[in-house]
Structure formats: structure tokens, C-alpha cells
Design a protein around this motif. Structure first.
Motif, PDB file in Angstrom:
ATOM      1  N   PHE A 108      26.325  71.644  26.866  1.00  0.00           N
ATOM      2  CA  PHE A 108      25.897  72.145  28.760  1.00  0.00           C
ATOM      3  C   PHE A 108      25.319  72.960  28.998  1.00  0.00           C
ATOM      4  O   PHE A 108      24.592  74.047  28.476  1.00  0.00           O
ATOM      5  CB  PHE A 108      27.541  71.732  29.424  1.00  0.00           C
ATOM      6  CG  PHE A 108      28.065  70.820  29.881  1.00  0.00           C
ATOM      7  CD1 PHE A 108      27.490  70.095  30.959  1.00  0.00           C
ATOM      8  CD2 PHE A 108      29.214  70.862  28.987  1.00  0.00           C
ATOM      9  CE1 PHE A 108      28.786  69.304  30.690  1.00  0.00           C
ATOM     10  CE2 PHE A 108      29.573  69.411  29.174  1.00  0.00           C
ATOM     11  CZ  PHE A 108      29.535  68.076  29.964  1.00  0.00           C
ATOM     12  N   ALA A 109      25.029  73.721  30.302  1.00  0.00           N
ATOM     13  CA  ALA A 109      23.877  74.794  30.139  1.00  0.00           C
ATOM     14  C   ALA A 109      24.771  75.902  29.730  1.00  0.00           C
ATOM     15  O   ALA A 109      26.228  76.053  30.054  1.00  0.00           O
ATOM     16  CB  ALA A 109      23.175  74.677  31.941  1.00  0.00           C
ATOM     17  N   ARG A 113      25.937  79.572  31.131  1.00  0.00           N
ATOM     18  CA  ARG A 113      26.076  80.519  31.715  1.00  0.00           C
ATOM     19  C   ARG A 113      26.768  82.057  31.648  1.00  0.00           C
ATOM     20  O   ARG A 113      26.367  82.690  32.159  1.00  0.00           O
ATOM     21  CB  ARG A 113      27.989  80.264  32.536  1.00  0.00           C
ATOM     22  CG  ARG A 113      26.919  79.016  33.425  1.00  0.00           C
ATOM     23  CD  ARG A 113      26.257  78.952  34.474  1.00  0.00           C
ATOM     24  NE  ARG A 113      26.328  77.828  35.079  1.00  0.00           N
ATOM     25  CZ  ARG A 113      25.350  76.848  34.809  1.00  0.00           C
ATOM     26  NH1 ARG A 113      24.151  77.049  34.487  1.00  0.00           N
ATOM     27  NH2 ARG A 113      24.856  75.718  35.879  1.00  0.00           N
ATOM     28  N   LYS A 149      17.992  82.539  26.218  1.00  0.00           N
ATOM     29  CA  LYS A 149      17.491  81.256  26.018  1.00  0.00           C
ATOM     30  C   LYS A 149      16.435  80.944  26.910  1.00  0.00           C
ATOM     31  O   LYS A 149      15.751  81.458  26.540  1.00  0.00           O
ATOM     32  CB  LYS A 149      18.026  81.188  27.952  1.00  0.00           C
ATOM     33  CG  LYS A 149      19.449  81.182  27.579  1.00  0.00           C
ATOM     34  CD  LYS A 149      20.094  80.211  29.509  1.00  0.00           C
ATOM     35  CE  LYS A 149      19.427  81.047  30.283  1.00  0.00           C
ATOM     36  NZ  LYS A 149      20.521  79.922  31.696  1.00  0.00           N
ATOM     37  N   GLU A 158      18.301  74.740  29.250  1.00  0.00           N
ATOM     38  CA  GLU A 158      19.529  75.108  30.164  1.00  0.00           C
ATOM     39  C   GLU A 158      20.317  75.414  29.153  1.00  0.00           C
ATOM     40  O   GLU A 158      21.571  75.973  29.029  1.00  0.00           O
ATOM     41  CB  GLU A 158      20.390  74.582  31.011  1.00  0.00           C
ATOM     42  CG  GLU A 158      19.692  75.173  32.668  1.00  0.00           C
ATOM     43  CD  GLU A 158      19.662  76.637  33.431  1.00  0.00           C
ATOM     44  OE1 GLU A 158      20.239  77.007  34.076  1.00  0.00           O
ATOM     45  OE2 GLU A 158      18.568  76.977  33.217  1.00  0.00           O
ATOM     46  N   ASN A 159      19.970  74.946  27.806  1.00  0.00           N
ATOM     47  CA  ASN A 159      21.319  74.448  27.374  1.00  0.00           C
ATOM     48  C   ASN A 159      20.963  74.890  26.370  1.00  0.00           C
ATOM     49  O   ASN A 159      21.839  74.526  24.654  1.00  0.00           O
ATOM     50  CB  ASN A 159      21.828  73.472  27.250  1.00  0.00           C
ATOM     51  CG  ASN A 159      21.203  72.036  26.864  1.00  0.00           C
ATOM     52  OD1 ASN A 159      19.899  72.331  27.116  1.00  0.00           O
ATOM     53  ND2 ASN A 159      21.493  71.870  25.854  1.00  0.00           N
ATOM     54  N   THR A 219      30.063  78.370  28.383  1.00  0.00           N
ATOM     55  CA  THR A 219      28.767  77.380  28.828  1.00  0.00           C
ATOM     56  C   THR A 219      29.144  76.636  30.430  1.00  0.00           C
ATOM     57  O   THR A 219      30.675  77.375  30.813  1.00  0.00           O
ATOM     58  CB  THR A 219      29.106  75.920  28.410  1.00  0.00           C
ATOM     59  OG1 THR A 219      30.468  75.747  27.860  1.00  0.00           O
ATOM     60  CG2 THR A 219      27.988  76.788  26.817  1.00  0.00           C
ATOM     61  N   ALA A 220      28.612  75.824  31.038  1.00  0.00           N
ATOM     62  CA  ALA A 220      28.770  75.784  32.883  1.00  0.00           C
ATOM     63  C   ALA A 220      30.462  74.754  32.523  1.00  0.00           C
ATOM     64  O   ALA A 220      31.100  74.465  33.771  1.00  0.00           O
ATOM     65  CB  ALA A 220      27.753  74.629  33.362  1.00  0.00           C
ATOM     66  N   ASP A 221      30.441  73.931  31.647  1.00  0.00           N
ATOM     67  CA  ASP A 221      31.957  72.616  32.157  1.00  0.00           C
ATOM     68  C   ASP A 221      32.880  73.620  31.394  1.00  0.00           C
ATOM     69  O   ASP A 221      34.240  72.949  31.240  1.00  0.00           O
ATOM     70  CB  ASP A 221      32.075  72.137  31.020  1.00  0.00           C
ATOM     71  CG  ASP A 221      31.261  72.459  28.889  1.00  0.00           C
ATOM     72  OD1 ASP A 221      31.074  73.939  29.082  1.00  0.00           O
ATOM     73  OD2 ASP A 221      31.946  72.004  28.238  1.00  0.00           O
ATOM     74  N   GLY A 222      33.461  75.259  31.590  1.00  0.00           N
ATOM     75  CA  GLY A 222      33.954  76.001  31.189  1.00  0.00           C
ATOM     76  C   GLY A 222      34.595  76.339  30.060  1.00  0.00           C
ATOM     77  O   GLY A 222      35.879  77.574  29.658  1.00  0.00           O
ATOM     78  N   ASN A 263      15.919  73.014  33.616  1.00  0.00           N
ATOM     79  CA  ASN A 263      16.864  73.056  34.828  1.00  0.00           C
ATOM     80  C   ASN A 263      15.698  72.654  35.983  1.00  0.00           C
ATOM     81  O   ASN A 263      14.786  72.005  35.835  1.00  0.00           O
ATOM     82  CB  ASN A 263      16.395  75.211  34.797  1.00  0.00           C
ATOM     83  CG  ASN A 263      15.335  75.528  35.476  1.00  0.00           C
ATOM     84  OD1 ASN A 263      14.412  74.686  35.202  1.00  0.00           O
ATOM     85  ND2 ASN A 263      14.683  76.570  34.206  1.00  0.00           N
TER      86      ASN A 263
END
Length: 273
Positions: free
Chosen positions: A46-47, A49, A62, A67-68, A88-91, A122
């Protein structure tokens, strides 16, 4: 009675603390080796963060437009072991013990389950592989969804297709040379221009540069025709302006041009494949 209530509350508090303690999960840190002269990459599912490095001896960034994917390199040789954490974006939280190595055994580490395509672009960036595929696909399309043309001196410039996917508009141009004199292409460009030029005022002109071009943009041999596909960043045309497609002959005078307004641009058809 009051003492019993207090004792009961304390017991519940202790039980809650025990449950919280049992619920804690230790996140193990992976060992990551990096070096001074080569770049290492970590691919996340995932991206990214947030990134925190334990030392300035580790250079991180990055990957441009992606994004990942995180890129790492040592700022100096033989730095002491340090840490790196990534959210990451999924926490999820990823932890690494970063060590210097003159020759890391692994340069690319992936947490993604994808076996082939691992980069996540992105929204503002373009997947170049997709653009190349779409241009090749449109170059073989024979059905016309628009038709704008200009013909002079036995040479024809025709817009025969407009398509769109995501943030890219594709223009399919057909070039024909009905003469025996080869046509050397000097320029084939796209401009947004004012419809009218008032006296004593400069015409405002903005060039739209293609992201990718499929086809021969050098020459149209005598008695031949071919297709060129241009991938352009998505756009619409403001009021009192138009899109000019300009074809100019190198060291010659056979110049052609097309004028398009919004009512033509909005006919762009989506690419289904």
C-alpha cells in the motif's frame, strides 16, 4: 460496603490491565542491509504514509511518481546500526534494523503479493507502460469517431480518433502523401490558441507536449500513408480558444493545420481494454 466496592473496582482495573498486556503484539524488526554505491528498494503493498529513520546516515526517498516504493542508500560508509520505520496506508507499521554492508545480499525487498507489477502510481502521475500499450492499441484502430482534416499540395492531415483513459487523451492522426515527393516532417505540434487576435495585442499560445508518441514522425514517403498516435495530458479548451494541430514541412512550404474546439474534444471515447 464502601471498601468492598473499592476493592472490586481495583480488581476490575487490574484485570483490564492484564487483558491489555496480553493483547500487546510485538512487531519484530527485519534486518536491512544498505550500501554507499547502490540503491536499495522496498516495495510495500500500500502507499507509504510516513517514514522515520533513526539516523541521517540513511538516505531515504519515495520513488518519483510512485506511492509504494521506498528507495534507500547509505550517506556514508560503515555507519553504526540504526532503525527505520514505515507506516503504510492500510495502517501497518514496518520496522527495520538498518546495517551497512559493502555488498548487500538483497537490494530489492518486496512485501507485495503481486508477482509482476508492483508499483502503485499516484493519481497525478501516469503509468507509462499503460500509455505505451494504449498507443499501440489505438494505432491499429480502423473505426473513426471524429473526422477533421486539412489537405494541401497532395498532402493530407486527418484527425480520425480521440480516446481517453484516466488522465490521458489519445489523438489518432492519419497522414497521407499522394505525391511522389517525400514529405519531411519539420514540426507536428499541439497548441491552445485564442480564437481571435485583437489589434496591438499578442496572441496567447500554450503548447501541449505529448507524454508519448507512437509512429513515424520523421517522414511521409511519396504515395504512402501512416498513423501516428499522440498521448496528451488530459485537457479541455477554455472559451474563445481552440486546439491547433500544426504540421509543418521541413525546408518546404506544405504546411497544414487543424482547429478543434471543446465540442470535438468531449467526443473522446473511453478505452475499454
Amino acid at each position: 460496603m464502601r471498601k468492598n466496592v473499592i476493592a472490586g473496582l481495583m480488581s476490575l482495573a487490574l484485570l483490564f490491565l492484564e487483558i491489555r498486556a496480553d493483547a500487546q503484539v510485538a512487531i519484530s524488526a527485519k534486518t536491512l542491509e544498505i550500501t554507499y554505491q547502490k540503491t536499495s528498494s522496498i516495495v510495500f503493498p500500500f502507499a507509504i504514509r510516513a517514514v522515520d529513520r533513526g539516523s541521517r546516515d540513511v538516505l531515504v526517498q519515495k520513488a518519483a511518481g510512485v506511492e509504494n516504493v521506498l528507495q534507500l542508500k547509505a550517506a556514508k560508509k560503515d555507519f553504526p546500526e540504526t532503525s527505520l520505520t514505515v507506516i503504510t496506508a492500510d495502517g501497518r507499521l514496518y520496522c527495520f534494523n538498518v546495517q551497512y554492508s559493502p555488498a548487500p545480499q538483497v537490494l530489492n525487498l518486496s512485501f507485495s503479493e503481486a508477482s509482476e507489477k508492483v508499483a502503485s502510481f499516484n493519481e497525478e502521475e501516469t503509468d507509462q507502460a499503460q500509455v505505451h500499450f494504449d498507443c499501440q492499441l489505438i494505432a491499429t484502430e480502423t473505426k473513426r469517431n471524429v473526422s477533421k482534416s486539412d489537405r494541401r499540395f497532395g498532402v493530407k492531415l486527418q484527425l480520425s480518433g480521440l480516446y481517453i483513459r484516466n488522465n490521458v487523451i489519445y489523438c489518432q492522426l492519419k497522414l497521407e502523401n499522394d505525391t511522389h515527393v517525400d514529405y519531411d516532417i519539420g514540426q507536428l505540434r499541439f497548441f491552445v490558441r485564442d480564437q481571435k487576435k485583437a489589434r496591438r495585442t499578442a496572441t496567447q499560445e500554450v503548447e501541449i507536449k505529448p507524454i508519448y508518441t507512437e509512429g513515424n514522425t520523421e517522414q511521409i514517403l511519396g504515395k504512402t500513408q501512416h498513423i501516428i498516435v499522440f498521448a496528451l495530458p488530459k485537457f479541455t479548451i477554455p472559451d474563445k480558444k481552440y486546439l491547433a494541430i500544426q504540421l509543418m514541412e521541413k525546408d518546404g512550404g506544405r504546411h497544414l493545420a487543424l482547429k478543434l474546439r471543446n465540442n470535438t474534444i468531449i467526443k473522446s471515447e473511453p478505452i475499454d481494454m
